[in-house]
Design an enzyme around this catalytic site. Structure first.
Site, short mmCIF file in Angstrom:
data_model
loop_
_atom_site.label_atom_id
_atom_site.label_comp_id
_atom_site.label_asym_id
_atom_site.label_seq_id
_atom_site.Cartn_x
_atom_site.Cartn_y
_atom_site.Cartn_z
CE1 TYR A 1 3.13 11.71 -0.13
CE2 TYR A 1 1.16 13.57 1.08
CZ TYR A 1 2.02 12.22 0.85
OH TYR A 1 2.09 12.12 2.66
CE1 TYR B 1 9.94 5.29 3.01
CE2 TYR B 1 11.24 5.14 5.02
CZ TYR B 1 9.90 5.52 4.41
OH TYR B 1 8.94 5.97 5.54
NE ARG C 1 6.81 3.83 7.52
CZ ARG C 1 5.99 3.65 8.00
NH1 ARG C 1 5.05 2.51 8.19
NH2 ARG C 1 6.16 4.07 9.39
C1 LIG Z 1 5.44 10.56 4.40
S1 LIG Z 1 4.53 12.00 5.21
C2 LIG Z 1 4.75 13.03 3.80
C3 LIG Z 1 4.49 14.88 3.76
C4 LIG Z 1 4.79 16.04 2.75
N1 LIG Z 1 6.37 15.23 1.47
C5 LIG Z 1 4.55 16.92 2.75
O1 LIG Z 1 5.10 17.59 2.30
O2 LIG Z 1 3.74 17.63 3.81
C6 LIG Z 1 2.92 12.01 5.43
C7 LIG Z 1 2.50 12.21 6.43
O3 LIG Z 1 2.10 13.80 5.94
C8 LIG Z 1 0.77 14.42 7.04
N2 LIG Z 1 0.32 14.18 5.98
C9 LIG Z 1 0.16 13.80 4.68
N3 LIG Z 1 -0.81 14.16 4.02
C10 LIG Z 1 -1.33 15.30 4.57
C11 LIG Z 1 -2.83 16.05 4.01
N4 LIG Z 1 -3.25 15.87 3.04
N5 LIG Z 1 -2.57 17.15 5.37
C12 LIG Z 1 -2.22 17.60 6.33
N6 LIG Z 1 -1.38 16.18 6.69
C13 LIG Z 1 -0.58 15.87 5.43
C14 LIG Z 1 0.40 13.44 7.61
O4 LIG Z 1 0.66 13.87 8.87
C15 LIG Z 1 0.20 12.12 6.88
O5 LIG Z 1 1.45 11.76 7.92
#
Ligand SMILES: C[S@@+](CC[C@H](N)C(=O)[O-])C[C@H]1O[C@@H](n2cnc3c(N)ncnc32)[C@H](O)[C@@H]1O
Length: 262
Positions: free
Chosen positions: A91, A69, A65
């Site tokens: 997102y 990145y 990754r």
């Molecule tokens: C790369 S991060 C991105 C987080 C994103 N930028 C945010 O603002 O929430 C990915 C992590 O965010 C969390 N995540 C992403 N989608 C989610 C969801 N629908 N519900 C809860 N946690 C979520 C999980 O812990 C996942 O492993």
């Protein structure tokens, strides 16, 4: 048109969480790069701008990754250097567990291009609402799960502990989409230093599409290795002990109050 980079957040709920300022940046950009795991997000962003490019194609199982990145930052900066008004849309919130936004802003600032970030609604924000948690009540620690395994961090079991990126717990090379049961078993070794095996924890997934239900599955900690974990799963560990009053500080404050009142 002057060269610039703006990172914006799309929020978690498709089409429902974006702020007017993030939307306006997307509409006015020359080029929009989109980082969202669900392709429906891209289709939606395409309704706001004619030149939307996906960043998802840079990911591949087995590829570091770190390389992914770097390539994303380079793709974005190539357009900035070409003099374009560039927006990178992530997102959730662009600064919450999203490395590329921070990296691209750093490179752009080093090269003296205007760079800014606009906040979005993150999974953290949704979690507080869906699980009715006020982080101010007992305090709240957030860690990337692997970081908690790799380093000797201090866990406070009197507050909430939120673990992100549970699906790739313990992935040392940053090359996998999922690790699995044996890795979560090792995570348990770490967590058992502070929590009993029957401590109730929550597997949380915010709703992204209108048809989605929020996942708030309560399980005893010991069942974590066998639990269903996706790339969207965030682990919420509620407090296991009561807060202990700092009597020494309370005494000093009482003394101070006496003089402060005089
Ligand atoms: C790369 S991060 C991105 C987080 C994103 N930028 C945010 O603002 O929430 C990915 C992590 O965010 C969390 N995540 C992403 N989608 C989610 C969801 N629908 N519900 C809860 N946690 C979520 C999980 O812990 C996942 O492993």
């Amino acid at each position: 048109m002057s060269a610039s980079i703006t990172c914006v957040g799309l929020g978690m709920k498709l089409g429902a969480h974006i702020s007017p300022i993030c939307k306006s940046h997307i509409e006015q950009a020359d080029v929009v790069f989109c980082a969202a795991s669900d392709s429906l997000f891209e289709l939606w962003v395409k309704e706001m701008n004619l030149d939307v490019r996906s960043l998802q194609s840079y990911y591949a199982e087995g590829k570091s990754r770190y390389d992914t990145y770097k390539q994303m930052v380079e793709a974005i900066m190539t357009e900035v250097r070409a003099g374009k008004k560039v927006v990178a849309a992530f997102y959730g919130h662009p600064c919450v567990f999203a490395r590329v936004a921070g990296d691209v802003i750093e490179v752009a600032e080093q090269e003296n291009f205007p760079a800014q970030i606009e906040a979005g609604i993150s999974a953290e924000d949704c979690l507080y609402a869906d699980l009715r948690i006020d982080p101010g009540k007992f305090g709240c620690q957030h860690f990337e799960t692997s970081q908690l395994m790799f380093y000797q961090r201090i866990i406070d079991p009197a507050g909430y502990l939120i673990l992100w990126q549970l699906a790739v717990a313990g992935d040392r090379k940053l090359t996998r989409y999922a690790t699995g049961k044996a890795y979560r078993q090792l995570l348990l070794e770490r967590l058992y230093q502070h929590y009993p095996p029957d401590h109730q924890v929550i597997l949380y997934e915010a709703a992204v599409l209108p048809i989605d239900n929020v996942r708030k599955e309560v399980i005893p900690l010991q069942q974590l290795p066998n639990a269903t974990v996706t790339q969207a799963t965030t682990l919420v560990i509620p407090p296991a002990i009561s807060m202990v009053k700092d009597e020494m500080m309370m005494k000093k404050l009482a003394e101070l109050d006496k003089t402060a009142l005089e």
